[in-house]
Design a protein around this motif. Structure first.
Motif, PDB file in Angstrom:
ATOM      1  N   ILE A 219       0.858  -1.284   0.020  1.00 43.96           N
ATOM      2  CA  ILE A 219      -0.113  -0.044  -0.143  1.00 43.96           C
ATOM      3  C   ILE A 219       0.886   1.119  -0.073  1.00 43.96           C
ATOM      4  O   ILE A 219       0.540   2.147  -0.912  1.00 43.96           O
ATOM      5  CB  ILE A 219      -0.964  -0.032   1.347  1.00 43.96           C
ATOM      6  N   TYR A 220       1.674   1.543   0.911  1.00 48.77           N
ATOM      7  CA  TYR A 220       2.692   2.578   0.861  1.00 48.77           C
ATOM      8  C   TYR A 220       3.981   2.178   1.567  1.00 48.77           C
ATOM      9  O   TYR A 220       4.035   1.185   2.159  1.00 48.77           O
ATOM     10  CB  TYR A 220       2.072   3.619   1.797  1.00 48.77           C
ATOM     11  N   VAL A 221       5.098   2.805   1.309  1.00 52.23           N
ATOM     12  CA  VAL A 221       6.293   2.749   1.607  1.00 52.23           C
ATOM     13  C   VAL A 221       6.792   3.693   2.274  1.00 52.23           C
ATOM     14  O   VAL A 221       6.784   4.786   1.653  1.00 52.23           O
ATOM     15  CB  VAL A 221       7.287   2.180   0.496  1.00 52.23           C
ATOM     16  N   LYS A 222       7.396   3.642   3.529  1.00 52.40           N
ATOM     17  CA  LYS A 222       7.854   4.665   4.227  1.00 52.40           C
ATOM     18  C   LYS A 222       9.328   4.386   4.881  1.00 52.40           C
ATOM     19  O   LYS A 222       9.362   4.094   5.817  1.00 52.40           O
ATOM     20  CB  LYS A 222       7.259   5.329   5.404  1.00 52.40           C
ATOM     21  N   PRO A 223      10.288   4.035   3.847  1.00 58.13           N
ATOM     22  CA  PRO A 223      11.714   3.630   4.545  1.00 58.13           C
ATOM     23  C   PRO A 223      12.329   4.618   5.287  1.00 58.13           C
ATOM     24  O   PRO A 223      12.895   3.962   6.470  1.00 58.13           O
ATOM     25  CB  PRO A 223      12.527   3.528   3.169  1.00 58.13           C
ATOM     26  N   GLU A 224      12.339   5.673   5.560  1.00 56.40           N
ATOM     27  CA  GLU A 224      12.674   6.740   6.285  1.00 56.40           C
ATOM     28  C   GLU A 224      12.158   6.451   7.785  1.00 56.40           C
ATOM     29  O   GLU A 224      12.688   6.199   8.606  1.00 56.40           O
ATOM     30  CB  GLU A 224      12.387   8.178   5.922  1.00 56.40           C
ATOM     31  N   LEU A 225      10.676   6.335   8.023  1.00 58.02           N
ATOM     32  CA  LEU A 225      10.130   5.973   9.209  1.00 58.02           C
ATOM     33  C   LEU A 225      10.551   4.510   9.445  1.00 58.02           C
ATOM     34  O   LEU A 225      10.786   4.308  10.949  1.00 58.02           O
ATOM     35  CB  LEU A 225       8.531   6.076   9.027  1.00 58.02           C
ATOM     36  N   ALA A 226      10.538   3.860   8.800  1.00 52.82           N
ATOM     37  CA  ALA A 226      11.034   2.371   9.140  1.00 52.82           C
ATOM     38  C   ALA A 226      12.463   2.335   9.625  1.00 52.82           C
ATOM     39  O   ALA A 226      12.449   1.497  10.480  1.00 52.82           O
ATOM     40  CB  ALA A 226      10.931   1.351   7.626  1.00 52.82           C
ATOM     41  N   GLY A 227      13.397   3.100   8.952  1.00 50.13           N
ATOM     42  CA  GLY A 227      14.642   3.109   9.581  1.00 50.13           C
ATOM     43  C   GLY A 227      14.799   3.883  10.933  1.00 50.13           C
ATOM     44  O   GLY A 227      15.466   3.233  11.973  1.00 50.13           O
ATOM     45  N   ALA A 228      13.818   4.612  11.270  1.00 49.90           N
ATOM     46  CA  ALA A 228      13.861   5.157  12.631  1.00 49.90           C
ATOM     47  C   ALA A 228      13.417   4.250  13.624  1.00 49.90           C
ATOM     48  O   ALA A 228      13.884   3.902  14.754  1.00 49.90           O
ATOM     49  CB  ALA A 228      12.933   6.472  12.877  1.00 49.90           C
ATOM     50  N   LEU A 229      12.355   3.303  13.287  1.00 57.06           N
ATOM     51  CA  LEU A 229      11.790   2.343  14.066  1.00 57.06           C
ATOM     52  C   LEU A 229      12.824   1.330  14.311  1.00 57.06           C
ATOM     53  O   LEU A 229      13.088   0.549  15.342  1.00 57.06           O
ATOM     54  CB  LEU A 229      10.573   1.778  13.464  1.00 57.06           C
ATOM     55  N   ALA A 230      13.760   1.093  13.071  1.00 62.45           N
ATOM     56  CA  ALA A 230      14.692  -0.046  13.169  1.00 62.45           C
ATOM     57  C   ALA A 230      15.733   0.377  14.180  1.00 62.45           C
ATOM     58  O   ALA A 230      16.517  -0.397  14.974  1.00 62.45           O
ATOM     59  CB  ALA A 230      15.223  -0.476  11.787  1.00 62.45           C
ATOM     60  N   VAL A 231      16.020   1.650  14.293  1.00 61.11           N
ATOM     61  CA  VAL A 231      17.343   2.449  15.093  1.00 61.11           C
ATOM     62  C   VAL A 231      16.805   1.942  16.465  1.00 61.11           C
ATOM     63  O   VAL A 231      17.794   1.764  17.383  1.00 61.11           O
ATOM     64  CB  VAL A 231      17.590   3.712  14.804  1.00 61.11           C
TER      65      VAL A 231
END
Length: 283
Positions: free
Chosen positions: A246-258
């Motif tokens: 549906i949608y891709v947010k790699p920047e927010l995913a990066g923050a959650l991963a950190v």
């Protein structure tokens, strides 16, 4: 001169390993951290991704669920492993080797194969589900493999053998001479474990808990294969924002991963601190 040539050859053989480490671990990690400090679509530096991750209720629930199921499965695994690991130390050397080998194999059976195995055995049309139902003993009538209970049960499966493998060596810190001395002084079994046994194995228990907690926090394939996106876990949220339909947010995913990485690093650091105490006690 010959010694230097041999060392140079050894370093040469390390180059493929260094290349794999840099290409598949270090560079993606750096890219993830940089991405977490940029706005959506790249561009300006910002802390908005971390603000969203730490204030949005949806992601906070994902973090809470991940912490809760990790804590629950770690505690359950340790409680059973405490008695199982101690029992293994009382077996013969041949039996110990067999059980430890079995535990090692079981601890590595995770991910999609583990979820698929549980679906075959305990799913809605699983082997045991249908078999017990046919026998008129429908013990799985109220059990839903695709709920939080089923997910926690699967987590517990791969946590238990790992806990056994990690707690087993700590019992060897309790020397037989201590038992004999306590018995000669009139101490009961309960008094021995309360004053000597438990304090010796306690750092190992704490260290094992931290590893189990980090192991469960980072689990993705098993949970995703079993419940998909129906259960809100932090690892699943990160995965859907990187490769979602549906949608891709790699920047927010990066923050959650950190954030997830920081939690795991703290857990591993705590384990190393506890293990250092265990090694010091064993010397």
């Amino acid at each position: 001169m010959r010694w230097k040539t041999r060392n140079q050859m050894l370093y040469l053989f390390l180059l493929p390993f260094l290349f794999v480490t840099v290409a598949f671990m270090l560079l993606p990690l750096i890219a993830m951290v940089i991405s977490s400090f940029t706005a959506d679509g790249g561009g300006a530096w910002t802390l908005s991704q971390y603000a969203t991750a730490l204030t949005n209720k949806f992601y906070l629930v994902a973090l809470k669920n991940s912490i809760f199921i990790s804590f629950f499965s770690s505690i359950a695994g340790i409680l059973i492993a405490l008695f199982a690991a101690y029992s293994i130390t009382r077996f013969s050397a041949k039996s110990r080797e067999f059980i430890l080998m079995l535990s090692n194999m079981t601890s590595n059976f995770a991910g999609v194969p583990l979820a698929f195995a549980y679906m075959i055995l305990l799913g809605s049309n699983g082997l045991f589900t249908l078999l017990f139902k046919q026998w008129g003993w429908d013990v799985f009538a109220s059990f839903d493999l695709y709920s939080w209970t089923g997910l926690a049960f699967v987590y517990f499966y791969f946590q238990l053998p790992l806990a056994i493998l990690m707690l087993y060596p700590t019992y060897f810190g309790i020397h037989q001479q201590w038992r004999e001395s306590a018995t000669l002084l009139g101490a009961s079994t309960f008094q021995f474990w309360r004053s000597i046994g438990i304090p010796v194995v306690l750092p190992g228990i704490a260290g094992t808990f931290s590893i189990l907690f980090a192991n469960a926090m980072g689990a993705y394939a098993t949970a995703y294969a079993l419940v998909g996106s129906n259960y809100n876990l932090l690892a699943i949220r990160i995965g859907t924002m990187v490769s979602g339909d549906i949608y891709v947010k790699p920047e927010l995913a990066g923050a959650l991963a950190v954030i997830l990485a920081i939690i795991m690093v703290v857990a591993i650091w705590f384990n190393e601190t506890m293990m250092r105490r265990v090694r010091r006690d064993l010397q």
